[in-house]
Design a protein around this motif. Sequence first.
Motif, PDB file in Angstrom:
ATOM      1  N   GLY A  35       0.851  -1.174   0.000  1.00  0.00           N
ATOM      2  CA  GLY A  35       0.000   0.000   0.000  1.00  0.00           C
ATOM      3  C   GLY A  35       0.886   1.223   0.000  1.00  0.00           C
ATOM      4  N   MET A  36       0.318   2.353  -0.382  1.00  0.00           N
ATOM      5  CA  MET A  36       1.098   3.582  -0.417  1.00  0.00           C
ATOM      6  C   MET A  36       0.240   4.735   0.070  1.00  0.00           C
ATOM      7  SD  MET A  36       2.895   5.512  -3.632  1.00  0.00           S
ATOM      8  CE  MET A  36       1.338   6.112  -4.278  1.00  0.00           C
ATOM      9  N   ALA A  37       0.756   5.462   1.026  1.00  0.00           N
ATOM     10  CA  ALA A  37       0.119   6.688   1.476  1.00  0.00           C
ATOM     11  C   ALA A  37       0.785   7.842   0.732  1.00  0.00           C
ATOM     12  CB  ALA A  37       0.278   6.853   2.981  1.00  0.00           C
ATOM     13  N   SER A  77      -6.795   5.360   0.314  1.00  0.00           N
ATOM     14  CA  SER A  77      -6.047   6.235  -0.592  1.00  0.00           C
ATOM     15  C   SER A  77      -7.013   7.121  -1.351  1.00  0.00           C
ATOM     16  CB  SER A  77      -5.203   5.414  -1.569  1.00  0.00           C
ATOM     17  OG  SER A  77      -6.030   4.663  -2.419  1.00  0.00           O
ATOM     18  N   GLY A  78      -6.455   8.144  -1.953  1.00  0.00           N
ATOM     19  CA  GLY A  78      -7.257   9.045  -2.770  1.00  0.00           C
ATOM     20  C   GLY A  78      -7.536   8.429  -4.126  1.00  0.00           C
ATOM     21  N   PRO A  79      -8.221   9.167  -4.977  1.00  0.00           N
ATOM     22  CA  PRO A  79      -8.548   8.669  -6.319  1.00  0.00           C
ATOM     23  C   PRO A  79      -7.280   8.333  -7.097  1.00  0.00           C
ATOM     24  CG  PRO A  79      -9.667  10.749  -5.859  1.00  0.00           C
ATOM     25  CD  PRO A  79      -8.706  10.530  -4.757  1.00  0.00           C
ATOM     26  N   PHE A  95     -11.279   7.239 -12.456  1.00  0.00           N
ATOM     27  CA  PHE A  95     -10.452   6.898 -11.298  1.00  0.00           C
ATOM     28  C   PHE A  95     -11.018   5.699 -10.564  1.00  0.00           C
ATOM     29  CE2 PHE A  95      -9.972  11.339 -12.195  1.00  0.00           C
ATOM     30  CZ  PHE A  95      -8.618  11.553 -12.079  1.00  0.00           C
ATOM     31  N   LYS A  96     -10.126   4.947  -9.916  1.00  0.00           N
ATOM     32  CA  LYS A  96     -10.538   3.931  -8.954  1.00  0.00           C
ATOM     33  C   LYS A  96     -10.272   4.515  -7.567  1.00  0.00           C
ATOM     34  CE  LYS A  96      -6.392   1.601 -10.244  1.00  0.00           C
ATOM     35  NZ  LYS A  96      -5.604   0.524 -10.574  1.00  0.00           N
ATOM     36  N   ASN A  97     -10.710   3.829  -6.549  1.00  0.00           N
ATOM     37  CA  ASN A  97     -10.531   4.296  -5.166  1.00  0.00           C
ATOM     38  C   ASN A  97     -11.068   5.707  -4.951  1.00  0.00           C
ATOM     39  OD1 ASN A  97      -9.253   1.879  -4.515  1.00  0.00           O
ATOM     40  ND2 ASN A  97      -7.276   2.682  -5.115  1.00  0.00           N
ATOM     41  N   ASN A 160      -5.208  19.448  -5.865  1.00  0.00           N
ATOM     42  CA  ASN A 160      -6.559  19.738  -5.370  1.00  0.00           C
ATOM     43  C   ASN A 160      -7.593  18.682  -5.715  1.00  0.00           C
ATOM     44  OD1 ASN A 160      -7.007  20.512  -8.101  1.00  0.00           O
ATOM     45  ND2 ASN A 160      -8.356  22.161  -7.492  1.00  0.00           N
ATOM     46  N   LEU A 161      -7.182  17.531  -6.231  1.00  0.00           N
ATOM     47  CA  LEU A 161      -8.120  16.437  -6.473  1.00  0.00           C
ATOM     48  C   LEU A 161      -8.061  15.465  -5.295  1.00  0.00           C
ATOM     49  CD1 LEU A 161     -10.170  14.976  -8.272  1.00  0.00           C
ATOM     50  CD2 LEU A 161      -8.226  13.781  -9.323  1.00  0.00           C
ATOM     51  N   TYR A 162      -9.191  15.306  -4.625  1.00  0.00           N
ATOM     52  CA  TYR A 162      -9.307  14.450  -3.445  1.00  0.00           C
ATOM     53  C   TYR A 162     -10.558  13.590  -3.585  1.00  0.00           C
ATOM     54  CZ  TYR A 162      -5.978  17.460  -0.961  1.00  0.00           C
ATOM     55  OH  TYR A 162      -4.858  18.142  -0.567  1.00  0.00           O
TER      56      TYR A 162
END
Length: 185
Positions: A35-37, A77-79, A95-97, A160-162
């Motif tokens: 996983g990655m933050a 995670s974000g998109p 996007f996924k997630n 700014n994409l969340y």
Amino acid sequence: MQISGYQPDSNQPVESTFSELREAQQLALQFPATGMATAIDVGDSTDIHPRNKQEVGRRLALQARRVAYGEAKTVASGPEFDKLVIKGNTLRVSFKNQGTGLVLKDASGPHLKGFAIAGADRKFVWAQGEVQGNTLVLRSAAVAAPVAVRYAWGNMPFVNLYNQEGLPAPPFRTDAWPGLTTGKK
């Protein structure tokens, strides 16, 4: 932990060794139980170590819950870029997630920033666009036939994409064009 934003960024889309390093870190996600933050948005242009350790820890804990503890429904995670569809002079990015939905965060309002597009000439320009449902639609009058998208591609890019859960989209690109680190060890 993907490295945070660091060092001054350009006003125009440019190549970036930091972006290529972040991309290499993302490639490790192809391995099982990883996983990655993302910390791209909590950086400081003068210090690579994010000052907001609490947010970094929160994001790492979400990844641990998903990966180590098997909490598959945890939004960790974000998109993340999934698919690009090109139709004329318009690009639709999926996007996924996404969690419970896409959000554009900006103190001046929900304006799309940080996205650049290019045609076959490989010259990136800032894109205009908007969220449409679960996708982003991008365009630029300067690119009649776009073929590629980059997001947050820079040293200290504006992010700014969340998703609704407050997690940022990690930087990405849709092209595979050689970069600054190609062929270097």
